[in-house]
Design an enzyme around this catalytic site. Structure first.
Site, PDB file in Angstrom:
ATOM      1  N   CYS A 150       0.824  -1.227   0.000  1.00 22.54           N
ATOM      2  CA  CYS A 150       0.000   0.000   0.000  1.00 22.54           C
ATOM      3  C   CYS A 150       0.850   1.265   0.000  1.00 22.54           C
ATOM      4  CB  CYS A 150      -0.945   0.019   1.197  1.00 22.54           C
ATOM      5  SG  CYS A 150      -2.278  -1.183   1.012  1.00 22.54           S
ATOM      6  N   TYR A 179      -3.440   4.361   5.801  1.00 16.15           N
ATOM      7  CA  TYR A 179      -2.615   3.162   6.050  1.00 16.15           C
ATOM      8  C   TYR A 179      -1.273   3.204   5.297  1.00 16.15           C
ATOM      9  CZ  TYR A 179      -1.505  -1.886   6.045  1.00 16.15           C
ATOM     10  OH  TYR A 179      -0.898  -3.107   6.165  1.00 16.15           O
ATOM     11  N   ARG A 316      -2.394  -4.455  -9.090  1.00 15.63           N
ATOM     12  CA  ARG A 316      -1.143  -4.416  -8.323  1.00 15.63           C
ATOM     13  C   ARG A 316      -0.460  -5.779  -8.396  1.00 15.63           C
ATOM     14  NH1 ARG A 316      -2.131  -2.956  -2.350  1.00 15.63           N
ATOM     15  NH2 ARG A 316      -2.033  -0.810  -3.091  1.00 15.63           N
TER      16      ARG A 316
HETATM   17  P1  NAD Z   1      -3.295  -8.702  12.217  1.00 17.77           P
HETATM   18  O1  NAD Z   1      -4.322  -7.632  12.378  1.00 17.77           O
HETATM   19  O2  NAD Z   1      -3.736 -10.108  12.237  1.00 17.77           O
HETATM   20  O3  NAD Z   1      -2.123  -8.510  13.270  1.00 17.77           O
HETATM   21  C1  NAD Z   1      -1.754  -7.259  13.799  1.00 17.77           C
HETATM   22  C2  NAD Z   1      -1.756  -7.406  15.304  1.00 17.77           C
HETATM   23  O4  NAD Z   1      -1.298  -6.159  15.864  1.00 17.77           O
HETATM   24  C3  NAD Z   1      -3.149  -7.655  15.883  1.00 17.77           C
HETATM   25  O5  NAD Z   1      -3.178  -8.863  16.616  1.00 17.77           O
HETATM   26  C4  NAD Z   1      -3.418  -6.461  16.756  1.00 17.77           C
HETATM   27  O6  NAD Z   1      -4.146  -6.744  17.926  1.00 17.77           O
HETATM   28  C5  NAD Z   1      -2.002  -6.002  17.075  1.00 17.77           C
HETATM   29  N1  NAD Z   1      -1.982  -4.600  17.500  1.00 17.77           N
HETATM   30  C6  NAD Z   1      -2.666  -3.570  16.963  1.00 17.77           C
HETATM   31  N2  NAD Z   1      -2.449  -2.460  17.670  1.00 17.77           N
HETATM   32  C7  NAD Z   1      -1.606  -2.801  18.681  1.00 17.77           C
HETATM   33  C8  NAD Z   1      -1.047  -2.084  19.757  1.00 17.77           C
HETATM   34  N3  NAD Z   1      -1.303  -0.782  19.932  1.00 17.77           N
HETATM   35  N4  NAD Z   1      -0.233  -2.733  20.614  1.00 17.77           N
HETATM   36  C9  NAD Z   1       0.018  -4.066  20.454  1.00 17.77           C
HETATM   37  N5  NAD Z   1      -0.503  -4.797  19.448  1.00 17.77           N
HETATM   38  C10 NAD Z   1      -1.302  -4.165  18.575  1.00 17.77           C
HETATM   39  O7  NAD Z   1      -2.560  -8.367  10.831  1.00 17.77           O
HETATM   40  P2  NAD Z   1      -1.483  -9.207  10.009  1.00 17.77           P
HETATM   41  O8  NAD Z   1      -2.115  -9.556   8.727  1.00 17.77           O
HETATM   42  O9  NAD Z   1      -0.884 -10.262  10.851  1.00 17.77           O
HETATM   43  O10 NAD Z   1      -0.405  -8.076   9.718  1.00 17.77           O
HETATM   44  C11 NAD Z   1       0.819  -7.978  10.433  1.00 17.77           C
HETATM   45  C12 NAD Z   1       1.610  -6.787   9.889  1.00 17.77           C
HETATM   46  O11 NAD Z   1       1.834  -6.965   8.491  1.00 17.77           O
HETATM   47  C13 NAD Z   1       0.896  -5.441  10.032  1.00 17.77           C
HETATM   48  O12 NAD Z   1       1.849  -4.434  10.265  1.00 17.77           O
HETATM   49  C14 NAD Z   1       0.299  -5.219   8.674  1.00 17.77           C
HETATM   50  O13 NAD Z   1       0.088  -3.859   8.383  1.00 17.77           O
HETATM   51  C15 NAD Z   1       1.375  -5.828   7.782  1.00 17.77           C
HETATM   52  N6  NAD Z   1       0.847  -6.238   6.475  1.00 17.77           N
HETATM   53  C16 NAD Z   1      -0.006  -7.303   6.389  1.00 17.77           C
HETATM   54  C17 NAD Z   1      -0.495  -7.670   5.139  1.00 17.77           C
HETATM   55  C18 NAD Z   1      -1.421  -8.835   4.990  1.00 17.77           C
HETATM   56  O14 NAD Z   1      -1.829  -9.090   3.844  1.00 17.77           O
HETATM   57  N7  NAD Z   1      -1.795  -9.559   6.016  1.00 17.77           N
HETATM   58  C19 NAD Z   1      -0.112  -6.961   3.998  1.00 17.77           C
HETATM   59  C20 NAD Z   1       0.741  -5.883   4.143  1.00 17.77           C
HETATM   60  C21 NAD Z   1       1.246  -5.538   5.382  1.00 17.77           C
END
Ligand code: NAD
Length: 360
Positions: A150, A179, A316
């Site tokens: 993104c 984001y 993308r």
């Molecule tokens: P997810 O939402 O399953 O995991 C993120 C975790 O962060 C959640 O369990 C949430 O409770 C925790 N969190 C949020 N705020 C918090 C805080 N203040 N303190 C502590 N914990 C907190 O998402 P994911 O898919 O596992 O993504 C993990 C990372 O990868 C993220 O940074 C996301 O932006 C990035 N990402 C994921 C994808 C994807 O396709 N899944 C793509 C691009 C980037």
């Protein structure tokens, strides 16, 4: 806030107490220097990462804001902590005696969530900033940041006939509002913490990671999980219809979780500190993804296109030239293979949820 050393130390003590309070009986002092911190370890990718780090012999501290009962996976062998990492003092307590930080924590979800919660998404900047500051303070060696596709300039994603995105296409900057800006800013924060303070930083731009043990309902789910659930709902209800966001011709690539984990491991072992694509280059349309799930489920559904629903950019894909050249590897798990495992897991969860609902 400017603090002298004494004030600072006492606040850190307070923060440790605060964290201790929130973790009950867990003992931070029992951890030795090999400990790695997984921030966001209660989430989808973080949970899988904790499992794989434990398997390779690491001591793992896992911190997530969610109550532990809501984590996708918990491992008894890890030190599990429920705390808010937007708070600097919790970050400092979490980074005590840690050699490596993996920051997977963010307030995020699929397009339906990020298009409607831009301020919340941007506030994740506090997590990465405070984790970096705490890492500097506690002398962490290495820091991983989970960035995203993104960050890429929207002008390069207007057509479904995509030219795969190269890392340099993030600039001039015009990322996904909210984001994507947070991710791009945090990438640069990592870069400058490495340049100015010597923390080795590694940044992966994930492209749509999917797999079991992730969000599949509730509004934060991404397309692969949402489509699996909608197909199961159509079968269960007998409606034989599926709603698709947009016209279904948007193109994307989707990365299976085990490719993502292996890529993180290789990146962390490398000397490469610039942002790098970590994504499959197998391009499909959303309609193509629905075809795959229908085939796995053994159904053919009537498609209703919701043209006013959030649908993200038109096209993308990940250009994998840099990752191939730098890590001598690129993601390769076929979409059909990954989706079969994902569908099977969501089907289990779906069945479990339905049977619980019937018991109430
Ligand atoms: P997810 O939402 O399953 O995991 C993120 C975790 O962060 C959640 O369990 C949430 O409770 C925790 N969190 C949020 N705020 C918090 C805080 N203040 N303190 C502590 N914990 C907190 O998402 P994911 O898919 O596992 O993504 C993990 C990372 O990868 C993220 O940074 C996301 O932006 C990035 N990402 C994921 C994808 C994807 O396709 N899944 C793509 C691009 C980037």
């Amino acid at each position: 806030m400017n603090l002298d050393n004494r004030q600072f130390e006492s606040l850190v003590l307070d923060s440790n107490r605060y964290l201790h309070k929130s973790i009950g009986s867990s003992s931070l002092s029992a951890i030795h220097a090999k400990t790695v911190l997984v921030a966001g370890g209660g989430g989808f990718i973080g949970g899988h990462l904790v499992g794989s780090l434990l398997k390779s012999g690491h001591e793992v501290r896992c911190v997530d804001i969610k109550p532990m009962g809501e984590w996708y996976q918990t491992f008894d062998r890890a030190e599990n902590v429920s705390a808010d990492l937007q708070d600097y003092y919790n970050c400092e307590a979490a980074c005590q005696d840690v050699s490596t930080v993996y920051n997977l924590a963010a307030d995020m979800g699929g397009m339906g969530f990020i298009e409607n919660n831009k301020a919340l998404c941007m506030l994740s900047v506090l997590i990465n900033t405070h984790l970096l500051m705490a890492s500097k303070k506690t002398s962490v060696d290495k820091f991983f940041f989970a960035s995203s596709a993104c960050v890429y300039n929207a002008d390069k994603q207007e057509s479904p006939d995509v030219i795969p995105l190269k890392e340099s296409d993030a600039y001039p900057a015009m990322p996904e509002d909210g984001y994507g800006w947070e991710k791009l800013f945090s990438e640069r924060m990592c870069r400058h913490f490495e340049e100015d303070f010597g923390i080795q930083t590694r940044v992966a731009r994930f492209h749509n990671v999917y797999g079991p043990n992730g969000t599949w309902h509730g509004g934060r789910e991404k397309a692969p999980a949402a489509i699996c659930r909608k197909v199961l709902e159509a079968i269960e209800s007998g409606s034989n219809e599926i709603e698709i966001w947009g016209d279904g011709n948007q193109t994307r690539s989707f990365t299976y979780i085990s490719d993502c984990l292996y890529g993180i491991e290789r990146l962390m072992e490398s000397n490469f500190s610039n942002p790098i694509n970590l994504g499959s280059s197998e391009l499909t349309t959303i309609n193509g993804l629905v075809d795959i799930v229908e085939e796995i489920a053994g159904v053919k559904l009537k498609r209703e296109y919701n043209l006013s629903a959030p649908k993200g950019v038109n096209g993308r894909n990940s250009d994998n030239e840099l990752i191939q050249r730098t890590l001598d590897w690129a993601p390769s798990i076929a979409l059909k293979e990954g989706m079969r495992k994902t569908f099977d897991w969501i089907k289990q969860e779906f069945t479990l949820q339905n049977s619980k609902a019937q018991m109430v």
